[in-house]
Design an enzyme around this catalytic site. Structure first.
Site, PDB file in Angstrom:
ATOM      1  NE  ARG A 190      -7.779   4.388  20.466  1.00 58.81           N
ATOM      2  CZ  ARG A 190      -6.828   3.600  19.994  1.00 58.81           C
ATOM      3  NH1 ARG A 190      -6.496   2.524  20.640  1.00 58.81           N
ATOM      4  NH2 ARG A 190      -6.207   3.890  18.875  1.00 58.81           N
TER       5      ARG A 190
ATOM      6  CG  HIS B 250     -13.346   2.322   3.317  1.00 65.45           C
ATOM      7  ND1 HIS B 250     -14.120   3.236   4.007  1.00 65.45           N
ATOM      8  CD2 HIS B 250     -12.074   2.498   3.729  1.00 65.45           C
ATOM      9  CE1 HIS B 250     -13.345   3.946   4.798  1.00 65.45           C
ATOM     10  NE2 HIS B 250     -12.103   3.521   4.645  1.00 65.45           N
TER      11      HIS B 250
ATOM     12  CD  GLU C 283      -9.336  -1.918   4.408  1.00 67.00           C
ATOM     13  OE1 GLU C 283      -8.907  -1.575   5.517  1.00 67.00           O
ATOM     14  OE2 GLU C 283      -9.589  -1.114   3.500  1.00 67.00           O
TER      15      GLU C 283
ATOM     16  CG  HIS D  68     -14.583   0.544   6.990  1.00 72.35           C
ATOM     17  ND1 HIS D  68     -13.788  -0.533   6.720  1.00 72.35           N
ATOM     18  CD2 HIS D  68     -13.745   1.531   7.400  1.00 72.35           C
ATOM     19  CE1 HIS D  68     -12.523  -0.228   6.963  1.00 72.35           C
ATOM     20  NE2 HIS D  68     -12.483   1.036   7.364  1.00 72.35           N
TER      21      HIS D  68
ATOM     22  CG  ASN E  25      -1.887   1.082   1.292  1.00 76.64           C
ATOM     23  OD1 ASN E  25      -1.901   1.945   0.409  1.00 76.64           O
ATOM     24  ND2 ASN E  25      -2.721   1.095   2.305  1.00 76.64           N
TER      25      ASN E  25
ATOM     26  NE  ARG F 139     -10.362  11.534   4.369  1.00 79.49           N
ATOM     27  CZ  ARG F 139     -10.320  10.215   4.276  1.00 79.49           C
ATOM     28  NH1 ARG F 139     -11.436   9.519   4.098  1.00 79.49           N
ATOM     29  NH2 ARG F 139      -9.178   9.581   4.345  1.00 79.49           N
TER      30      ARG F 139
ATOM     31  CD  GLU G 226     -12.665  -4.501  13.300  1.00 77.96           C
ATOM     32  OE1 GLU G 226     -11.719  -4.956  13.969  1.00 77.96           O
ATOM     33  OE2 GLU G 226     -12.586  -4.287  12.067  1.00 77.96           O
ATOM     34  CG  ASN G 227     -11.373  -1.725  18.578  1.00 76.18           C
ATOM     35  OD1 ASN G 227     -11.265  -2.878  18.965  1.00 76.18           O
ATOM     36  ND2 ASN G 227     -10.669  -1.237  17.582  1.00 76.18           N
TER      37      ASN G 227
ATOM     38  CE  LYS H  91      -0.229   2.340   6.733  1.00 77.78           C
ATOM     39  NZ  LYS H  91      -1.419   3.011   6.288  1.00 77.78           N
TER      40      LYS H  91
ATOM     41  NE  ARG I 293      -6.456   0.693   0.224  1.00 75.94           N
ATOM     42  CZ  ARG I 293      -6.930   0.786   1.442  1.00 75.94           C
ATOM     43  NH1 ARG I 293      -6.175   0.478   2.457  1.00 75.94           N
ATOM     44  NH2 ARG I 293      -8.166   1.176   1.652  1.00 75.94           N
TER      45      ARG I 293
END
Ligand code: ADP
Length: 403
Positions: free
Chosen positions: A283, A178, A384, A206, A7, A239, A332-333, A14, A89
């Site tokens: 967070r 995504h 992904e 997502h 990516n 954004r 998810e968290n 990455k 990607r």
């Protein structure tokens, strides 16, 4: 099959080495600050983390990653031949590509056309592909487009209501992003629902630094919140999401900004960061809100409200929905965020089991709806890179068969 997923960004690259059969992540890391001062490469494998000096350009970054992966002391590969394919990607397939493609000279030529659509990401993605082909000329390489999954949207969903001739001529339309995540979740949701992919209707939220919701009918994307670029839709980390375009004109006049400065402001200084003034990290915004910071509270409420509103609109689009699925770092968290989004939706047939939602252990697929909920609610971790590896494998297998 061992597959390397890349990516590439303008100053980062990455990488993740996966075994597509066992789904195991063999090693991963990031080449950061490429071409800048003090570049470095992180490398994680077998629970260990190491850092190495970085690279001055993308080609050198790939070379260094391959050296790390094959190093006889800390590497995870005996030889580069073990990497059977590379998946890249690619931010956009524009108006041309609706599925992953083998990278050829011709494909690279076509990708150049998308520089205007994604000026920050597209040239960087292509740079990664070119560099990798140079360093690994005999390894098949595949481009996986973030937009591909959404190319099943009907014209009424992806067309902007501007002069039709302009949208045709300049390809100004909603593309959605995504895609690998929404596609992965669609396949996983079909499995847990015990249905064929072609029979599932879903609303997938997502929610991460960048967030999007997709309406899936019959296993295909029929609408999504991101647009021509990932700026449209939900309130995100930095954004702004949906706003009246007149805001651009206002900011230009009031703050004497150029149009590029305003676009940078809307992409990088807005969303949770802009409203809270605290952070783009959810967070940190949640923590500040708990301590009584009113702007942080507002930012969090705005994020939840924008998600809730789009879930409602996609209920209307689909009418018959098997499940709402939460995924991404926040999805998810954050149990608190899921509860804020989904509470008081009983009349839409969406009822959360608050206990299950709270007790959910991250990293698992979990049903968190109440038994009486007509629409099921799931948390499904996205992957992904695995989706990209699966796509890469499929294309490479076909290629091998055709030879
Ligand atoms: P990206 O879009 O960059 O892939 P992620 O999907 O990793 O981002 O999501 C990052 C976001 O998830 C951050 O805003 C982070 O604060 C948020 N996040 C991660 N864990 C939690 C948590 N336990 N509670 C609330 N938010 C979380």
């Amino acid at each position: 099959m061992k597959i390397l997923i890349i990516n590439a960004g303008s100053s980062s690259l990455k990488y993740q080495l996966l075994n597509s059969k066992t789904k195991e992540v063999i090693a991963k890391g990031n080449c950061e600050k490429i071409g800048l001062s003090k570049p470095f490469i992180s490398y994680k494998h077998n629970g260990q983390e190491q850092t190495f000096p970085g690279a001055k350009n993308h080609e050198e970054a790939i070379e260094k990653v391959l050296q790390i992966l094959t190093n006889k002391d800390y590497g995870v590969l005996k030889s580069l031949d073990e990497i059977e394919a590379v998946g890249h990607r690619e931010i956009t397939g524009g108006w041309i590509y609706n599925k992953s493609e083998l990278i050829t000279d011709e494909l690279l030529k076509q990708l150049k056309k998308f520089d205007e659509l994604a000026p920050l990401h597209n040239p960087a993605n292509v740079l990664g592909m070119v560099a990798c082909r140079k360093v690994m000329p005999n390894t098949p390489q595949v481009a996986i487009f973030d937009t591909a999954f959404h190319q099943t949207m009907p014209e009424k969903a992806y067309t902007y209501a501007i002069d039709y001739k302009d949208s045709q001529k300049y390809h100004i339309r909603k593309y959605g992003f995504h895609g690998s995540s929404h596609r992965f979740i669609t396949l996983e949701a079909a499995k847990v629902l015990g249905k064929k992919v072609k029979d599932v209707n879903l609303i997938i939220a997502h929610l991460g630094n960048g967030s999007s919701i997709t309406a899936v009918r019959g296993g295909q994307s029929v609408d999504t919140t991101m647009g021509l670029t990932p700026l449209q839709g939900l309130v995100m980390g930095t954004r702004c999401g949906d706003i009246d375009p007149t805001v651009v004109q206002f900011l230009m006049n009031k703050k004497k900004m150029t149009v590029d400065e305003v676009m940078n402001y809307l992409n990088k200084k807005s969303g949770l960061l802009g409203v809270s003034g605290v952070s783009s990290d959810h967070r940190e915004v949640e923590a500040a809100a708990k301590e009584g910071n009113k702007r942080a509270e507002l930012a969090d409420e705005m994020l939840c409200y924008s998600v809730r509103k789009h879930i409602g609109s996609y209920m209307a689009v689909l009418n018959d929905v098997d499940a709402v699925v939460f995924t991404g770092g926040i999805g998810e968290n954050s149990a608190a965020t899921r509860e804020k989004i989904i509470s008081n939706m009983e009349n839409l047939g969406i009822v959360l089991d608050k206990k299950k939602n709270k007790n959910f252990k991250r990293g698992q697929v979990e049903l968190i709806s109440d038994a009486k909920s007509k629409v099921k609610i799931y948390v499904i971790p996205t992957n992904e890179e695995l989706m990209m590896a699966m796509d890469t494998e499929e294309i490479v297998k076909k290629l091998k068969k055709s030879k």
